[in-house]
Scaffold this active site. Structure first.
Site, mmCIF file in Angstrom:
data_model
loop_
_atom_site.group_PDB
_atom_site.id
_atom_site.type_symbol
_atom_site.label_atom_id
_atom_site.label_comp_id
_atom_site.label_asym_id
_atom_site.label_seq_id
_atom_site.Cartn_x
_atom_site.Cartn_y
_atom_site.Cartn_z
ATOM 1 N N GLY A 32 19.132 16.614 17.228
ATOM 2 C CA GLY A 32 17.945 15.827 16.614
ATOM 3 C C GLY A 32 16.878 15.438 17.687
ATOM 4 O O GLY A 32 17.120 15.519 18.842
ATOM 5 N N GLN A 33 16.089 14.541 17.201
ATOM 6 C CA GLN A 33 14.979 14.108 18.119
ATOM 7 C C GLN A 33 15.503 13.249 19.161
ATOM 8 O O GLN A 33 15.192 13.262 20.309
ATOM 9 C CB GLN A 33 13.978 13.416 17.567
ATOM 10 C CG GLN A 33 12.748 12.782 18.189
ATOM 11 C CD GLN A 33 11.946 11.650 17.572
ATOM 12 O OE1 GLN A 33 12.198 11.084 16.535
ATOM 13 N NE2 GLN A 33 10.584 11.611 17.963
ATOM 14 N N ASP A 55 26.972 18.999 16.923
ATOM 15 C CA ASP A 55 25.997 18.846 15.971
ATOM 16 C C ASP A 55 26.411 19.870 14.840
ATOM 17 O O ASP A 55 27.283 20.840 15.205
ATOM 18 C CB ASP A 55 24.646 19.148 16.254
ATOM 19 C CG ASP A 55 23.492 18.787 15.335
ATOM 20 O OD1 ASP A 55 22.792 17.732 15.636
ATOM 21 O OD2 ASP A 55 23.304 19.339 14.132
ATOM 22 N N ASP A 72 30.802 19.271 11.775
ATOM 23 C CA ASP A 72 30.002 18.503 10.715
ATOM 24 C C ASP A 72 30.773 17.083 10.616
ATOM 25 O O ASP A 72 32.036 16.957 10.574
ATOM 26 C CB ASP A 72 30.456 19.337 9.376
ATOM 27 C CG ASP A 72 30.139 18.843 8.185
ATOM 28 O OD1 ASP A 72 29.389 17.566 8.196
ATOM 29 O OD2 ASP A 72 29.927 19.278 7.031
ATOM 30 N N TYR A 161 16.937 5.653 2.599
ATOM 31 C CA TYR A 161 17.493 5.453 3.917
ATOM 32 C C TYR A 161 17.271 4.116 4.371
ATOM 33 O O TYR A 161 18.423 3.501 5.038
ATOM 34 C CB TYR A 161 15.812 5.878 4.632
ATOM 35 C CG TYR A 161 15.998 5.895 6.111
ATOM 36 C CD1 TYR A 161 16.667 6.905 6.740
ATOM 37 C CD2 TYR A 161 15.140 4.953 6.892
ATOM 38 C CE1 TYR A 161 16.847 6.956 8.291
ATOM 39 C CE2 TYR A 161 15.205 4.951 8.244
ATOM 40 C CZ TYR A 161 16.005 5.866 8.845
ATOM 41 O OH TYR A 161 15.844 5.826 10.384
ATOM 42 N N LYS A 165 20.766 2.109 5.910
ATOM 43 C CA LYS A 165 20.742 1.174 7.343
ATOM 44 C C LYS A 165 21.237 0.018 6.997
ATOM 45 O O LYS A 165 21.956 -0.650 7.863
ATOM 46 C CB LYS A 165 19.205 1.300 7.710
ATOM 47 C CG LYS A 165 18.686 2.505 7.983
ATOM 48 C CD LYS A 165 19.651 3.083 9.337
ATOM 49 C CE LYS A 165 19.234 4.525 9.956
ATOM 50 N NZ LYS A 165 20.292 5.223 10.645
HETATM 51 P P1 NAD Z 1 17.062 13.849 13.467
HETATM 52 O O1 NAD Z 1 16.852 14.207 11.822
HETATM 53 O O2 NAD Z 1 16.124 14.366 14.470
HETATM 54 O O3 NAD Z 1 18.387 14.306 13.783
HETATM 55 C C1 NAD Z 1 19.750 14.142 13.282
HETATM 56 C C2 NAD Z 1 20.587 15.284 13.555
HETATM 57 O O4 NAD Z 1 21.798 15.106 12.718
HETATM 58 C C3 NAD Z 1 20.120 16.827 13.323
HETATM 59 O O5 NAD Z 1 20.254 17.561 14.411
HETATM 60 C C4 NAD Z 1 21.220 17.210 12.434
HETATM 61 O O6 NAD Z 1 21.271 18.665 12.262
HETATM 62 C C5 NAD Z 1 22.387 16.474 12.403
HETATM 63 N N1 NAD Z 1 23.343 16.130 11.357
HETATM 64 C C6 NAD Z 1 22.838 16.111 9.909
HETATM 65 N N2 NAD Z 1 23.836 16.250 9.104
HETATM 66 C C7 NAD Z 1 24.978 16.425 9.786
HETATM 67 C C8 NAD Z 1 26.468 16.578 9.711
HETATM 68 N N3 NAD Z 1 26.819 16.563 8.309
HETATM 69 N N4 NAD Z 1 27.123 16.505 10.837
HETATM 70 C C9 NAD Z 1 26.540 16.741 12.091
HETATM 71 N N5 NAD Z 1 25.353 16.602 12.460
HETATM 72 C C10 NAD Z 1 24.362 16.487 11.412
HETATM 73 O O7 NAD Z 1 17.211 12.215 13.513
HETATM 74 P P2 NAD Z 1 16.890 11.393 14.762
HETATM 75 O O8 NAD Z 1 15.367 11.245 14.820
HETATM 76 O O9 NAD Z 1 17.399 11.931 16.049
HETATM 77 O O10 NAD Z 1 17.667 9.830 14.590
HETATM 78 C C11 NAD Z 1 19.003 9.608 15.029
HETATM 79 C C12 NAD Z 1 19.466 8.440 14.339
HETATM 80 O O11 NAD Z 1 18.268 7.358 14.794
HETATM 81 C C13 NAD Z 1 19.228 8.242 12.717
HETATM 82 O O12 NAD Z 1 20.275 7.189 12.660
HETATM 83 C C14 NAD Z 1 17.970 7.554 12.461
HETATM 84 O O13 NAD Z 1 18.210 6.840 11.195
HETATM 85 C C15 NAD Z 1 17.829 6.658 13.614
HETATM 86 N N6 NAD Z 1 16.281 6.300 13.652
HETATM 87 C C16 NAD Z 1 15.434 7.407 14.236
HETATM 88 C C17 NAD Z 1 14.060 7.002 14.661
HETATM 89 C C18 NAD Z 1 13.166 7.908 14.783
HETATM 90 O O14 NAD Z 1 11.859 7.757 14.984
HETATM 91 N N7 NAD Z 1 13.440 9.327 15.269
HETATM 92 C C19 NAD Z 1 13.850 5.700 14.252
HETATM 93 C C20 NAD Z 1 14.640 4.672 13.821
HETATM 94 C C21 NAD Z 1 15.902 5.129 13.422
#
Ligand code: NAD
Length: 339
Positions: A32-33, A55, A72, A161, A165
């Site tokens: 992910g991001q 992932d 998963d 969400y 958290k």
């Molecule tokens: P994202 O949605 O970009 O990535 C999440 C990843 O999890 C994806 O690649 C998805 O394929 C994978 N995923 C989903 N279900 C899965 C499973 N069952 N098994 C394995 N992989 C699985 O999220 P992100 O933005 O990278 O965020 C990561 C963490 O940081 C999260 O906990 C999010 O709440 C937290 N966060 C992110 C932000 C932000 O701005 N990006 C801000 C605050 C907190």
């Protein structure tokens, strides 16, 4: 061999001296991001073969620079097997359904967000790993003090969400006090990055605005013009993960999770910033009611004094410097035909 790699590790750029050394790291939800950049960042510090990315979707780029496992995170057996196979001592759990997506399918959001976290904590307990699971500004709610939100305060979120958290923060602290699992985390603000597009969060507009400015010179914003939210540039966020996980544990009064902050703005303020750098840029609004209601329930700005005092947190990027860098990087992508 492993020892030699750790001794020869590259210190992260601009990262303060590290206290404890993670040796073998597993990132779950690495595609992910955050994960797509955190994987590369951690590999540059700890060695490519010592950072396993995983992932549930295929992520070819992550497999090019080190080990990648299709996982998963809800599959407890497969998760544990990977931890055992690579002798993992730190798990970065990034699996999540984010705020805006999670509100459309709240039951699934709970199942995935808490399922992945419980597996991470249980497997960490069994295999003696440290655990990092990001919390978020989404852990707060409408009754939380809005400005300079304190570290310890009312947390009554109204989104699924946010419910996940707060639960995650409590579980992290529970596993630390009850079982001694070294669980630590931060409350990330909205993260702004030029590498991977965000995955369905309320703060996504602060990334999209830069891409649309470069591609089309205009942007339609889904969040109302006057809503303040905390944001952070990805290089600061990546550095925060490592600095917290390597911090001297005896100095940590808090664990799950630390407020961290670097910039807070409204859509109107970032629009003015982009206008300075992209002549002729225009922005209008088509407000998404779900994003509006979530955004209005979150703080305007966090007080990150505890993170600064307990592990030396200090941001390096602000709105002006981040905007210049974002536009430069996105223009480079456009010039290479990557947009
Ligand atoms: P994202 O949605 O970009 O990535 C999440 C990843 O999890 C994806 O690649 C998805 O394929 C994978 N995923 C989903 N279900 C899965 C499973 N069952 N098994 C394995 N992989 C699985 O999220 P992100 O933005 O990278 O965020 C990561 C963490 O940081 C999260 O906990 C999010 O709440 C937290 N966060 C992110 C932000 C932000 O701005 N990006 C801000 C605050 C907190």
């Amino acid at each position: 061999m492993r020892q030699q790699k750790v001794e020869n590790r590259i210190e992260p750029k601009n990262c303060k001296k590290l206290y404890r050394i993670m040796k073998r790291i597993l990132i779950v939800g690495a595609g992910g991001q955050i994960g797509s950049e955190l994987t590369v960042y951690l590999r540059s510090i700890y060695g490519e073969s010592n950072v396993v990315a995983s992932d549930m979707r295929e992520c070819p780029a992550l497999g090019e620079s080190g080990p990648f496992e299709h996982l998963d995170a809800l599959d407890t057996k497969a998760f544990a097997e990977i931890v055992s196979k690579y002798k993992i001592d730190a798990i970065f759990n990034l699996v999540a359904l984010l705020s805006a997506t999670g509100e459309k399918i709240p039951q699934k959001a709970w199942q995935i967000n808490i399922g992945a976290l419980m597996n991470s904590l249980e497997i960490a307990r069994e295999y003696k790993c440290a655990v990092f699971t990001p919390s978020s500004i989404g852990a707060f709610g409408p009754s939380t003090p809005k400005d300079k939100t304190p570290q310890d305060t009312l947390m009554r979120p109204t989104s699924m969400y946010g419910v996940c958290k707060v639960t995650g923060e409590l579980l992290g602290d529970y596993y630390y006090t009850r079982f001694g699992v070294d669980a630590r985390s931060v409350r990330f603000p909205g993260l702004i990055s030029n590498v991977t597009l965000p995955g369905g969060g309320t703060t996504d507009y602060a990334v999209e605005i830069f891409y649309e400015a470069v591609k089309n010179g205009k942007f339609t914003c889904p969040v109302p013009s006057d809503v303040y939210m905390d944001m952070m540039y990805m290089p600061d966020a990546l550095r925060a993960c490592v600095e917290l996980m390597e911090a001297d544990p005896s100095k940590l009064i808090h664990r799950n999770s630390f407020n961290i902050a670097s910039m807070s703005f409204t859509p109107e303020i970032i629009c003015e910033q982009v206008k300075k750098l992209v002549p002729g840029f225009t922005m209008d609004y088509n407000v998404d009611p779900v994003k509006e209601s979530i955004a209005r329930s979150w703080p305007n700005s966090l007080d990150d004094t505890c993170a600064r005092e307990e592990w030396g947190w200090a941001p390096k990027w602000d709105l002006a410097s981040m905007s210049v860098d974002m536009l430069e990087k996105i223009r480079e992508k456009k010039a290479k035909g990557l947009l």
